[in-house]
Write an enzyme that holds these catalytic residues in place. Structure first.
Site, short mmCIF file in Angstrom:
data_model
loop_
_atom_site.label_atom_id
_atom_site.label_comp_id
_atom_site.label_asym_id
_atom_site.label_seq_id
_atom_site.Cartn_x
_atom_site.Cartn_y
_atom_site.Cartn_z
N ASP A 89 58.31 59.00 47.88
CA ASP A 89 57.72 59.55 46.67
C ASP A 89 57.30 58.38 45.79
OD1 ASP A 89 56.91 61.17 44.66
OD2 ASP A 89 58.87 62.02 44.21
N SER A 90 56.17 58.51 45.13
CA SER A 90 55.60 57.39 44.37
C SER A 90 56.38 57.07 43.12
CB SER A 90 54.16 57.70 43.99
OG SER A 90 54.11 58.77 43.06
N GLY A 91 57.11 58.04 42.58
CA GLY A 91 57.88 57.80 41.37
C GLY A 91 57.28 58.40 40.12
N GLY A 92 56.17 59.13 40.27
CA GLY A 92 55.56 59.75 39.11
C GLY A 92 56.52 60.63 38.33
N PHE A 93 57.28 61.44 39.04
CA PHE A 93 58.24 62.34 38.39
C PHE A 93 59.30 61.54 37.64
CE2 PHE A 93 62.27 64.64 38.45
CZ PHE A 93 61.91 65.81 37.79
N GLY A 214 54.79 69.68 40.85
CA GLY A 214 54.99 70.37 39.59
C GLY A 214 55.63 71.73 39.71
N ASP A 264 61.60 69.05 50.96
CA ASP A 264 62.70 68.12 50.67
C ASP A 264 63.46 68.66 49.48
OD1 ASP A 264 62.52 66.20 48.03
OD2 ASP A 264 60.55 66.94 48.60
N CYS A 307 82.77 71.35 61.42
CA CYS A 307 83.27 72.65 61.87
C CYS A 307 84.03 72.54 63.19
CB CYS A 307 82.11 73.64 62.00
SG CYS A 307 81.49 74.23 60.41
N HIS A 333 78.09 68.88 57.18
CA HIS A 333 77.97 70.32 57.44
C HIS A 333 76.72 70.91 56.80
CE1 HIS A 333 78.80 74.56 57.90
NE2 HIS A 333 78.52 74.67 56.60
#
Length: 370
Positions: A89-93, A214, A264, A307, A333
């Protein structure tokens, strides 16, 4: 990267990515390894859950440990000992969500970074350089993220700026002449008309895949699903569709139903560390006292390491003592649950039984939630 849709059941699609001879089936869920690590487990354990591609964050890695350290190892894959594909992810968020100070202009963003408080300038050019140095297999454009429920004018301005940055990202990405892939990000908030403009302009630029950005920022689920219904049919059928940051089990079902190929989310790993464990019939909250003497495994239909070898009683004990092993076993798990769910979804699409599979999923779900 090559992508091909091989099976379709109504709008649900099953296909394959080919990353230099490594085949990844879709729909696919990507565990999140923000800093080059999926929290609490090793890369070998990640593979053993059935995960084949992971997400890391270029923004965070740029500050810690920094590109100089990663480049000493060659690339991010070598640094973290992961042989599979990586999407960054580019990091905009993160720029807009973590910064105490943020000033936007046409060239990029000036912000106060969250590590040392220094002012930093991040642009599409710098973002593409960072992701190229990391050796990312799938690179995301630099974009402007805004909060949910902004008015039309603010949303339009952010969408148009993201389109401008998308063009710049394409130019700078191409200048590196690598064989990796670049994805565009569709913006426009809750406004279908703005989403339409964003997508059509991104198609003109021509990206290797298209992400829906978004979303999962506070909007009601029904709004997200309506936007997916509206926009997914317009995305070129030969390009992968990526729903960013969305990943409750029911969201995976509903996203696939509408034609999404990639997901993701931090939910399986974050919930694991908080003792919320996904099973066939719902969610087990392992710190509940009722599990103190429960000798059964988490889910008798699950073949994961946890498990096979550990009881609910032991996992309850680890949680009560805040033992690191508990986070590790829980994460193994939950990721195995997610990858098994995705495998079952793919098989149902191949067999044209996705609708029946989703009905059975909802019938089983919520029988337990305690």
């Amino acid at each position: 990267m090559n992508f091909e849709v091989l099976y379709q059941d109504n709008n649900a699609r099953c296909g394959v990515f080919n990353f230099n001879q490594e085949i990844i089936e879709t729909p696919v869920f990507m565990p999140v390894g923000t800093y080059g690590a999926v929290k609490s487990i090793s890369t070998e354990e990640i593979k053993n859950t059935g995960s084949r591609i992971i997400l890391s964050n270029a923004f965070h890695l740029y500050f810690r440990p920094g590109l100089e350290i990663i480049k000493l190892h060659g690339n991010l894959h070598n640094f973290m000992n992961w042989s599979g594909p990586i999407l960054t992810d580019s990091g905009g968020f993160q720029v807009f969500s973590l910064s105490r100070f943020c000033k936007i202009n046409e060239e990029g963003v000036i912000f106060q970074n969250h590590i040392d408080g220094k002012k930093t300038f991040l642009t599409p050019k710098i973002s593409m350089k960072i992701q190229s140095d990391l050796g990312s297999n799938i690179v995301m454009i630099f974009d402007q993220c805004i909060e949910y429920n902004q008015n039309w004018e603010k949303t339009k301005n952010a969408m148009e700026r993201s389109l401008y940055w998308a063009k710049k990202s394409r130019i700078y990405f191409d200048s590196y002449k690598n064989k990796n892939s670049l994805f565009g990000i569709i913006h426009g908030g809750i406004y279908p008309s703005l989403r339409d403009i964003s997508l059509q302009e991104l198609i003109k630029i021509d990206f290797d895949g298209y992400a829906l950005g978004g979303l999962a920022v506070g909007e009601p689920k029904i709004e997200m699903y309506k936007l997916l219904d509206h926009i997914c049919p317009q995305i070129p059928k030969n390009k992968p569709r990526y729903l960013m940051g969305v990943g409750k089990p029911e969201d995976l079902i509903e996203g696939v139903r509408r034609g999404v190929d990639m997901f993701d989310c931090v939910i399986p790993t974050r919930n694991a560390r908080n003792g919320h464990l996904f099973v066939t019939n719902g969610v087990i909250k392992i710190r509940n006292k009722k599990y103190k003497k429960d000798l059964s495994c988490l889910d008798n239909t699950c073949a994961c390491y946890t498990c096979r070898y550990y009881s609910r009683s032991y996992l309850h004990h680890l949680d009560a003592c805040n033992e690191i092993l508990g986070a590790r076993l829980n994460t193994i798990h939950n990721l195995h649950y997610y990858q098994t769910l995705m495998s079952n979804i793919r098989n149902s699409i191949k067999n044209n039984t996705f609708e029946q599979f989703s009905l059975n999923f909802y019938k089983q779900k919520n029988k337990i939630d305690f």
